[in-house]
Design an enzyme around this catalytic site. Structure first.
Site, short mmCIF file in Angstrom:
data_model
loop_
_atom_site.label_atom_id
_atom_site.label_comp_id
_atom_site.label_asym_id
_atom_site.label_seq_id
_atom_site.Cartn_x
_atom_site.Cartn_y
_atom_site.Cartn_z
N GLN A 129 33.45 42.25 36.74
CA GLN A 129 34.25 43.30 37.37
C GLN A 129 35.17 43.95 36.33
O GLN A 129 35.90 43.27 35.62
CB GLN A 129 35.07 42.68 38.52
CG GLN A 129 35.83 43.68 39.34
CD GLN A 129 34.93 44.64 40.13
OE1 GLN A 129 33.91 44.24 40.69
NE2 GLN A 129 35.27 45.91 40.13
N ASP B 26 24.54 45.89 37.10
CA ASP B 26 25.34 47.12 36.96
C ASP B 26 24.55 48.19 36.20
O ASP B 26 24.94 49.35 36.19
CB ASP B 26 26.64 46.82 36.17
CG ASP B 26 27.84 46.68 37.10
OD1 ASP B 26 27.77 47.19 38.24
OD2 ASP B 26 28.84 46.06 36.69
N LYS C 106 31.96 43.19 47.83
CA LYS C 106 30.62 42.86 47.33
C LYS C 106 30.16 41.53 47.94
O LYS C 106 29.01 41.39 48.37
CB LYS C 106 30.63 42.78 45.79
CG LYS C 106 30.77 44.16 45.16
CD LYS C 106 31.11 44.12 43.68
CE LYS C 106 31.39 45.54 43.19
NZ LYS C 106 31.89 45.62 41.81
#
Ligand code: NAD
Length: 292
Positions: free
Chosen positions: A98, A123, A54
């Site tokens: 995460q 997200d 990422k």
């Protein structure tokens, strides 16, 4: 007949190029670089690889990126305090935690994710964004199912009026996939572990999405002739010999389904590549919404 293979890199490349251009436009218009903060707690090796990918994608596309490494034994309160300061940080337009979190924090996962400001929730897991998605309003959408939808559109696969079957009802993939296909006027059925006579249902699908987490679960006889098959699954098979790395396979028996389907995504090299690209789009979209 051999199906058209939908290569993830082709679509991911286009999504990233779009994100790069939009990031440059924000820089020019507002003098602001979109910014992403990723919080990683502990040292899960797979998570460390995802976080590195990422960060690398941000660097490639002109997006500011901060990786916040927190100790395995961090408390819920320490993580919430970190998120609170990122919520207030003007350099940061997108925040993600995460997953998976270390075992001791799993019961607090929802509270931690819900503490992210919905406008920075890249997200797309926050209840506000989930609610907006279900209502068909502008929202930050979950990266993997959104990537699948955009790939179908870019590949010219007809969605409106078609029968779509989603196998798997997780909050991350299956359920949002249902809503996104529905919003494009597909007739959608969602299946799960208690579905009776699954093959009869999947054989009806013009678009079949597999998100089960079970290697080669969808066999060729479960696929309708000419269907589009989207394989979200990522499963590592046991290694052939000790010390070797097991092969990555999807939820679909790819080789066999290739002979029946009209179009199909491979694993690896399919949907997996779309997720990071869509995250980049979400960071840019979040920045656009915050700056507008
Ligand atoms: P999950 O474990 O949360 O959900 C699995 C779903 O499959 C459940 O809803 C369950 O009801 C259903 N299921 C289980 N057994 C079944 C059966 N016998 N018949 C019908 N349905 C059954 O998994 P998830 O988070 O949705 O992930 C699914 C897969 O997608 C995994 O392999 C995961 O690694 C992969 N994944 C890939 C990406 C990506 O970037 N490509 C992102 C997220 C998840």
């Amino acid at each position: 007949m051999s199906a058209r293979i939908l290569e993830g890199k082709v679509f991911a490349g286009q999504f990233k190029e779009d994100a790069r251009k939009r990031a440059a436009a924000l820089k020019e218009k507002y003098g602001v670089q979109p910014g992403l903060a990723v919080i990683i707690v502990g040292h899960d090796p797979a998570s460390e690889v995802y976080v590195r990918n990422k960060h690398k994608a941000c660097e490639e596309l002109g997006i500011y990126s901060e990786v916040i490494e927190m100790a395995e034994d961090s408390s819920k309160e320490e993580i919430l305090a970190r998120i609170d300061s990122l919520n207030k940080d003007a350099k940061i337009h997108g925040i993600l935690v995460q997953l998976p979190l270390p075992k001791a924090l799993r019961s607090s996962e929802e509270e931690i994710l819900d503490s992210i400001d919905p406008v920075k929730d890249v997200d797309g897991f926050h209840p506000v964004n989930v609610g907006r998605m279900v209502k068909g309003e502008e929202a930050l959408l979950p990266c993997t199912p959104h990537g699948c939808l955009k790939m179908l559109e870019l590949a010219g696969i007809e969605i409106e009026g078609k029968k779509a079957v989603v196998v798997g009802r997780s909050n991350i993939v299956g359920k949002p996939m249902l809503h996104l296909l529905l919003a494009r006027n597909a007739t959608v059925t969602i299946c799960h572990s208690r579905t009776e006579n699954l093959p009869a249902v999947t054989r009806e699908a013009d678009i079949l999405v597999a998100a089960v987490g079970c290697p080669k679960f969808i066999t060729a006889d479960m696929v309708k002739e000419g269907a589009t098959v989207i394989d979200v699954g990522i499963n590592r098979l046991p290694p052939a010999e000790p010390g070797a790395k097991g092969k990555l396979v999807g939820d679909v028996d790819f080789e066999a389904a290739l002979e029946v389907a009209g179009a199909i995504t491979p694993v690896p090299g399919g949907v997996g590549l779309l997720t990071v690209a869509m995250l980049m789009e979400n960071v840019v979209q979040a920045a656009e919404m915050q700056l507008a």
